[in-house]
Design an enzyme around this catalytic site. Structure first.
Site, mmCIF file in Angstrom:
data_model
loop_
_atom_site.group_PDB
_atom_site.id
_atom_site.type_symbol
_atom_site.label_atom_id
_atom_site.label_comp_id
_atom_site.label_asym_id
_atom_site.label_seq_id
_atom_site.Cartn_x
_atom_site.Cartn_y
_atom_site.Cartn_z
ATOM 1 N N ARG A 1 45.514 47.527 40.331
ATOM 2 C CA ARG A 1 44.480 46.504 40.476
ATOM 3 C C ARG A 1 45.064 45.321 41.247
ATOM 4 O O ARG A 1 46.075 44.746 40.819
ATOM 5 C CB ARG A 1 44.015 46.059 39.073
ATOM 6 C CG ARG A 1 43.093 44.885 39.097
ATOM 7 C CD ARG A 1 42.613 44.470 37.697
ATOM 8 N NE ARG A 1 41.786 43.303 37.852
ATOM 9 C CZ ARG A 1 41.978 42.126 37.230
ATOM 10 N NH1 ARG A 1 42.934 41.992 36.338
ATOM 11 N NH2 ARG A 1 41.193 41.104 37.487
ATOM 12 N N HIS B 1 39.955 36.254 42.432
ATOM 13 C CA HIS B 1 40.952 35.900 41.423
ATOM 14 C C HIS B 1 41.441 34.486 41.751
ATOM 15 O O HIS B 1 42.615 34.247 42.006
ATOM 16 C CB HIS B 1 42.082 36.932 41.393
ATOM 17 C CG HIS B 1 42.875 36.964 40.118
ATOM 18 N ND1 HIS B 1 43.087 38.117 39.399
ATOM 19 C CD2 HIS B 1 43.510 35.988 39.424
ATOM 20 C CE1 HIS B 1 43.827 37.859 38.325
ATOM 21 N NE2 HIS B 1 44.105 36.565 38.325
ATOM 22 N N GLU C 1 37.970 36.516 35.134
ATOM 23 C CA GLU C 1 38.067 35.443 34.144
ATOM 24 C C GLU C 1 37.281 34.181 34.520
ATOM 25 O O GLU C 1 37.860 33.119 34.781
ATOM 26 C CB GLU C 1 39.528 35.084 33.879
ATOM 27 C CG GLU C 1 40.357 36.265 33.391
ATOM 28 C CD GLU C 1 41.760 35.861 32.941
ATOM 29 O OE1 GLU C 1 42.161 34.708 33.174
ATOM 30 O OE2 GLU C 1 42.451 36.705 32.350
ATOM 31 N N ASN D 1 40.360 41.068 29.896
ATOM 32 C CA ASN D 1 41.760 40.648 29.894
ATOM 33 C C ASN D 1 42.050 40.066 28.523
ATOM 34 O O ASN D 1 41.324 39.167 28.059
ATOM 35 C CB ASN D 1 42.022 39.577 30.951
ATOM 36 C CG ASN D 1 41.905 40.125 32.371
ATOM 37 O OD1 ASN D 1 41.755 41.336 32.558
ATOM 38 N ND2 ASN D 1 41.979 39.252 33.348
ATOM 39 N N TYR E 1 45.187 38.711 25.792
ATOM 40 C CA TYR E 1 46.598 38.382 25.610
ATOM 41 C C TYR E 1 47.011 38.011 24.199
ATOM 42 O O TYR E 1 48.138 38.263 23.805
ATOM 43 C CB TYR E 1 47.011 37.245 26.561
ATOM 44 C CG TYR E 1 47.146 37.713 27.994
ATOM 45 C CD1 TYR E 1 48.316 38.319 28.429
ATOM 46 C CD2 TYR E 1 46.096 37.590 28.893
ATOM 47 C CE1 TYR E 1 48.450 38.774 29.726
ATOM 48 C CE2 TYR E 1 46.216 38.050 30.198
ATOM 49 C CZ TYR E 1 47.398 38.639 30.610
ATOM 50 O OH TYR E 1 47.519 39.097 31.895
ATOM 51 N N GLU F 1 43.799 43.531 32.014
ATOM 52 C CA GLU F 1 45.093 42.851 31.882
ATOM 53 C C GLU F 1 45.485 42.790 30.412
ATOM 54 O O GLU F 1 44.664 42.439 29.561
ATOM 55 C CB GLU F 1 45.040 41.388 32.370
ATOM 56 C CG GLU F 1 44.967 41.226 33.855
ATOM 57 C CD GLU F 1 44.918 39.752 34.277
ATOM 58 O OE1 GLU F 1 45.459 38.883 33.549
ATOM 59 O OE2 GLU F 1 44.321 39.486 35.326
HETATM 60 C C1 GAL Z 1 45.489 35.791 33.260
HETATM 61 C C2 GAL Z 1 45.334 35.801 34.759
HETATM 62 C C3 GAL Z 1 46.536 36.327 35.494
HETATM 63 C C4 GAL Z 1 47.842 35.883 34.858
HETATM 64 C C5 GAL Z 1 47.815 36.144 33.368
HETATM 65 C C6 GAL Z 1 49.014 35.644 32.573
HETATM 66 O O1 GAL Z 1 44.699 34.801 32.709
HETATM 67 O O2 GAL Z 1 44.204 36.539 35.150
HETATM 68 O O3 GAL Z 1 46.408 35.916 36.818
HETATM 69 O O4 GAL Z 1 48.081 34.580 35.167
HETATM 70 O O5 GAL Z 1 46.737 35.484 32.800
HETATM 71 O O6 GAL Z 1 50.209 35.893 33.005
#
Ligand code: GAL
Length: 460
Positions: free
Chosen positions: A76, A120, A166, A295, A297, A368
């Site tokens: 991607r 992006h 995002e 995405n 995290y 992500e």
């Molecule tokens: C996301 C973003 C990426 C990268 C990632 C964290 O929010 O889409 O570009 O920055 O976080 O490393």
């Protein structure tokens, strides 16, 4: 781990144009708002910028060879709008078209499926000046026209399109907290920017569906980001707070697309501050994603703050906290990545299940998921055990979600290359990278070895 995933799951890795390409003014590329933002002293840690980054613009063939050596099957990446249209609209930059054509061809040659994000975050600076960026009435049409150029030039070979990466980050960090380009601080602008982002997405999808999809046969969707919000206690107030936090984070963008309008709680709380869609717009927006791009995290606890919010932190906060009346916190028992994001795999499973329940089990691609750890290469080797443990934990959680009926279709790890991490720059301080711009992807990379160690070793 030895979990059996459905054979149809796509496994890949992700990057974005501004974070890896460099070549910021090469061969006719126009400036983006990130090029400009980085020039303002103090906006980015160490005043770093993406002028060179991984120099992928010049060295993409080496990078594709690296992907191939890792056995990567899907990649991607994003297209830089001002590389293709230097002024954001009008004249096309042929060198930009040539670059993405060559990249796409090299990927296909290496048997790697391209997944292309159209936006992006590197908005052409011209459109910031001329249209007020994502606040402008005309921006959604400009985006659809740019998308049209991309479908026309690349759609014969690109079958997976993501319109916007995002929207929450663009709106909240770019127009609310002002820590990302274009750096505006406001309580109201995020909702206006968000509104135009949703319209831009839907208009681009409409162009694709009407003009290209019947013949090109690809799919198109949007990627939104969301952390999980776990109620701090079992009280009805905290459970409602966690739900509200998820609605202000993810449902803000996903509800219009899956249900045709903003969540009721946002409408009630924001009143006039939240723009309204016309019936025609709702028609265009509802159903405008062939898949649910996510995405993800991290996770935080959410507690009701109706009687006084503590403000929250910029990155950990789910938005403008005063609009939500939610206090966020983390458990001291949770391990953290070097980005200071808590590692909570079960939050990923819960979020996937929340999405499945709320949006009628759409096909989901995690576009992500990943982590930053400070592992300096020693003699060309990285002792990557933290990253491996991270991925094993999250993949096990994804697997459980599938067992619980979630329609998981793909998983992309952020990131293929150590890269420019927006306002955190290259952040040698938190171990996001260990080397200078331009040499970033020429060391044995912690961020790439996961693939060999986790995906291939587990026969996925
Ligand atoms: C996301 C973003 C990426 C990268 C990632 C964290 O929010 O889409 O570009 O920055 O976080 O490393």
């Amino acid at each position: 781990m030895n979990k059996q995933f459905p054979a149809t799951v796509v496994w890949g890795s992700a990057t974005s144009s501004y974070q890896i390409e460099g070549g910021w003014n090469a061969d006719g590329k126009g400036p983006s708002i990130w090029d400009v933002f980085c020039m303002i002293p103090g906006k980015v840690q160490d005043n770093d910028n993406g002028n060179v980054a991984c120099d992928h613009y010049h060295r993409f063939r080496e990078d594709v060879a690296l992907m191939k050596s890792l056995g990567l099957k899907a990649y991607r990446f994003s297209i830089s709008w001002p590389r293709v249209l230097p002024a954001g609209q009008g004249a096309v930059n042929q060198a930009g078209i040539d670059f993405y054509n060559a990249l796409i061809d090299a990927l296909l040659e290496a048997d790697i499926e391209p997944w292309v994000t159209l936006y992006h975050w590197d908005l052409p600076a011209a459109l910031e000046f001329e249209m007020d960026g994502w606040l402008g009435e005309e921006i959604s049409d400009a985006f659809a026209a740019y998308a049209d150029v991309c479908f026309r030039h690349f759609g014969d070979r690109v079958k997976n399109w993501i319109t916007i990466n995002e929207a929450w980050v663009v709106a909240i960090l770019g127009y609310g907290h002002g820590v990302f380009a274009p750096g505006k601080k406001s309580k109201d602008l995020p909702y206006r920017a968000g509104h135009n982002l949703i319209k831009a997405h839907a208009k681009a999808v409409d162009v694709y569906r009407k003009k290209y999809q019947p013949e090109q046969g690809g799919k198109i969707g949007i990627t939104n980001n969301c952390d999980w919000r776990e109620p701090l206690t079992d009280s009805p107030a905290d459970r409602a707070a966690a739900e509200r936090a998820l609605e202000f984070f993810l449902a803000w963008f996903a509800d219009p697309i899956y249900k045709g309008d903003y969540p009721a709680c946002m409408k009630e709380r924001l009143g006039e501050r939240l723009p309204a869609f016309t019936p025609e717009e709702q028609e265009l927006i509802r159903g405008s994603s062939d898949f649910f791009g996510l995405n993800h995290y991290t996770t935080m606890y959410a507690a009701d703050a109706t009687h006084g919010s503590d403000g929250g932190s910029v990155y950990g906060n789910g938005g403008l906290s005063e609009d939500q009346d939610v206090n966020l916190s983390i458990s001291p028992d949770w391990a953290m990545t070097d980005m200071q994001w808590a590692i909570v795999p079960w939050g990923c499973r819960k979020l996937l299940e929340w999405i499945a329940a709320r949006y009628d089990n759409p096909p989901v691609y995690i576009t992500e998921n990943g982590c930053a750890f400070d592992q300096t290469p020693i003699d060309g080797q990285v002792d990557d055990r933290d990253r491996i443990a991270f991925f094993e934990g999250y993949l096990a959680a994804v697997h459980e979600a599938i067992e619980h009926g979630v329609n998981m279709k793909g998983y992309f790890i952020w990131s293929l290359l150590d890269n420019f991490e927006w306002a955190s720059g290259y952040s040698k301080k938190f171990g996001i990278t260990h080397v200078e711009a331009g040499t970033l992807n020429r060391v044995p990379k912690a961020s790439a070895l996961w693939y060999r160690e986790v995906i291939l070793k587990n026969g996925l």
